[in-house]
Write an enzyme that holds these catalytic residues in place. Structure first.
Site, mmCIF file in Angstrom:
data_model
loop_
_atom_site.group_PDB
_atom_site.id
_atom_site.type_symbol
_atom_site.label_atom_id
_atom_site.label_comp_id
_atom_site.label_asym_id
_atom_site.label_seq_id
_atom_site.Cartn_x
_atom_site.Cartn_y
_atom_site.Cartn_z
ATOM 1 N N GLY A 152 21.878 -36.914 -24.547
ATOM 2 C CA GLY A 152 23.156 -37.597 -24.698
ATOM 3 C C GLY A 152 23.206 -38.678 -25.751
ATOM 4 N N CYS A 166 11.468 -26.987 -38.670
ATOM 5 C CA CYS A 166 10.203 -26.961 -39.380
ATOM 6 C C CYS A 166 9.879 -28.347 -39.886
ATOM 7 C CB CYS A 166 10.252 -25.973 -40.554
ATOM 8 S SG CYS A 166 11.198 -26.540 -41.977
#
Length: 640
Positions: A371, A2
């Site tokens: 990554g 959020c």
């Protein structure tokens, strides 16, 4: 996930600021397109925008919770994901606590009631949250260890406000009585480093809660910060014959991290650039989702695209692969929008291709893995080899070092050996300040005539270096990057650019348990056999396709050097400089001269120019109000 806004008022008049909080929510609508809501008592107003990932129906915020004898004692707003919430939930239930939802948000507030401020030590995830205790009238806020999720704050005459994005606070400036002066020290830091270092922002009165820190606050009081994450890279060598055990533990920790990062009630995909980091994540993710979708981006210019190698990796691990090619025209058109989403400029050209690949991914999934963090944790940057090449200088007597230093200073730029002498005769604290190195002092003064030497990069890095003084040189560089480059550039763009597309990015390398092992790797197993991330490569031998293990890192390379010198972006850059109203900050004439020198091949100024251009676009949006970033405005489907 959020976008949160929370305010602790000074005079217990929270109801007067509900509308201000509501005004601060729409500009971060992209962080939570699924629902919106506010809550207040006499002292506090909380607001949120929700992107529903786990427990889609019930884990709405602001979330209220309390024990049986104190129902609704706490209110929580939370941005992020707690990946071990299932395990923590079981632990807390065994201690006698009852839960009303099946999501991760409630785990934080129940954990706070049980463990107090130490709850952050139990959380495995990415988070920025604020808790209000209606009984003790205390506000508690925290960010995750690495700073994956942002949290801004400003203390004003009306009270202290926290938010996931700075622009929300800017929207509330007038009712809060907040000043909007720019911070010249932060501007110099930005030009020097290519990002604004924490806890600064480019506005004087708006700061950031630092990564790995908690803060407490009471009505009318000051924000009191405390660091809980104190990384300590060890220097002890691994006992002979036990290297494989270390490699196995790395592989096991990463596999467990990816498994937990796959927890979601929506589809999870993965970015794939073709290198070892993203390929390892995608390979492990496929074990939990056989229909995994992977995404990459690139350019049509040869040498500036990983599309082919990413496709090769996707084929090797057996996943469906989706590609987005970015044109120079698309690139230039997207820059104002991207600077608006960033809140403060980050002079990293890879932001733009990341924006487009995130936009493409959001058509198919709601969550992606990536990554980020592998280089900082496992020693992946080529510059980490430098202590090895400069080791002979450490054995030289001081008079010889001083003589070589003077020799390096008089040698013309471009002469072979000058760079080695310059760097080898300086202490690490002076020569290394992360991966963003573009301006020297003379070049900085050229475009920023008011720059002060006491505000240079050492003001930012000195306190960090002081903490790492007992670590080995490679570990010191990693430690510095954790608190500068990674949280100032890598994680800002990872969060802001993906959330711009309402796409949640998860980074399994930046996991509490993975780090616990990574920080025990000695330098001999980071930089070894002529390669970087040696221990990680050995750990991934049974997971990642052979052709990926030793591939050179590219990331999302951008042909900025060519574009700024050619028809693609030279005219755009010239117009941007001429139209910018930043003469009180930059020497316009010198910036234009630098652009011409770059076009004529006198010097490669591409990184320096991009740093200035990104600021000028940002300034045109947030200060001059001259540039319209053309952000799409959408209504909320749910308002609670």
């Amino acid at each position: 996930m959020c976008g949160l806004v929370g305010m602790l008022t000074t005079n217990s008049n929270a109801e007067h600021f509900v509308s201000a909080i509501e005004d601060g929510l729409p500009c971060m609508r992209h962080r939570g397109p699924d629902a919106a809501g506010t809550w207040n008592d006499n002292d506090v107003v909380f607001g949120f925008n929700r992107l529903a990932i786990i427990d889609l129906e019930h884990s709405h915020q602001p979330l209220r919770w309390g024990p049986e004898d104190q129902p609704d004692r706490y209110a929580l707003i939370f941005n992020g994901e707690i990946y071990n919430f299932v395990e923590l939930r079981a632990q807390l239930q065994a201690a006698g606590y009852e839960f009303k939802t099946s999501g991760d948000s409630e785990t934080i507030v129940v954990g706070y009631h049980h463990w107090g401020e130490d709850v952050v030590e139990h959380l495995r995830g990415m988070f920025a949250f604020v808790i209000w205790d209606t009984q003790t009238r205390t506000m508690f806020a925290a960010r995750d260890q690495f700073g994956i999720k942002p949290l801004y704050y400003a203390t004003t005459p009306a009270g202290t406000v926290f938010a996931s994005e700075k622009k929300s606070i800017l929207e509330m400036a007038k009712p809060l009585g907040l000043g909007l002066d720019l911070d010249r020290r932060a501007i110099e830091h930005y030009v020097d480093l290519q990002y604004v270092p924490e806890p600064e922002s480019l506005h004087k009165e708006i700061r950031r809660v630092e990564s790995g820190c908690t803060v407490t606050l009471t009505p009318g009081g000051n924000v009191e910060a405390k660091r809980y994450f104190k990384p300590q890279f060890e220097t002890k060598p691994v006992p002979k014959g036990s290297e494989q055990d270390l490699f196995n533990r790395i592989a096991g920790a990463l596999e467990d991290s990816v498994e937990k990062h796959m927890r979601a009630d929506v589809t999870v995909g993965s970015f794939l650039s073709g290198g070892i980091d993203s390929t390892a994540i995608a390979t492990l993710a496929k074990r939990h989702n056989p229909n995994l979708l992977t995404f990459t981006t690139g350019f049509e210019r040869e040498g500036y695209s990983e599309v082919d190698v990413a496709a090769e990796s996707a084929a090797a691990i057996g996943v469906e692969h989706i590609v987005k090619i970015v044109s120079p025209e698309e690139y230039a058109d997207a820059i104002p929008k991207i600077m608006w989403y960033l809140d403060d400029p980050v002079a990293d050209p890879s932001l733009v291709p990341l924006y487009f690949v995130a936009q493409e991914a959001r058509k198919h999934v709601k969550v992606v893995l990536s990554g980020e963090g592998a280089d900082e944790l496992f020693g992946g940057y080529t510059i980490y080899k430098e202590p090895l090449s400069l080791a002979p200088f450490e054995k030289m007597p001081d008079p010889l070092l001083k003589g070589l230093r003077k020799l390096g200073q008089v040698l013309p730029d471009g002469v072979k050996g000058k760079s080695l002498l310059d760097r080898g005769t300086q202490p690490m604290e002076t020569r290394y300040y992360g991966n963003a190195r573009s301006f020297n002092w003379e070049q900085l003064q050229r475009v920023l005539p008011w720059a002060k030497p006491e505000w240079d990069h050492r003001e930012v890095t000195a306190p960090i270096y002081e903490v790492s003084k007992d670590m080995d040189p490679v570990a010191r560089m990693q430690h510095l990057d954790l608190f500068t480059w990674m949280r100032g550039d890598i994680l800002v763009k990872a969060d802001k650019i993906n959330m711009a597309n309402s796409l949640e990015l998860r980074v399994p390398f930046l996991d509490k348990e993975v780090f616990e092992i990574a920080q025990t790797i000695p330098k001999e197993l980071k930089i070894a056999n002529g390669t970087t991330k040696y221990a990680l490569r050995k750990a991934m031998e049974q997971i990642v396709p052979e052709h990926v293990l030793h591939r050179k890192k590219l990331g999302f390379p951008v042909p900025m050097r060519h574009w700024l010198a050619g028809d693609e972006l030279y005219g755009w850059a010239q117009d941007t400089i001429n139209e910018s109203q930043t003469d009180d900050i930059f020497n316009r004439h010198e910036v234009l001269e630098m652009l011409k020198e770059h076009r004529d091949g006198v010097s490669d100024h591409s990184r320096r120019l991009w740093t200035v251009l990104a600021f000028m676009i940002w300034h045109g949006i947030f200060v001059e109000k001259r540039i319209d970033p053309q952000i799409e405005q959408r209504d909320y489907p749910v308002k609670l």
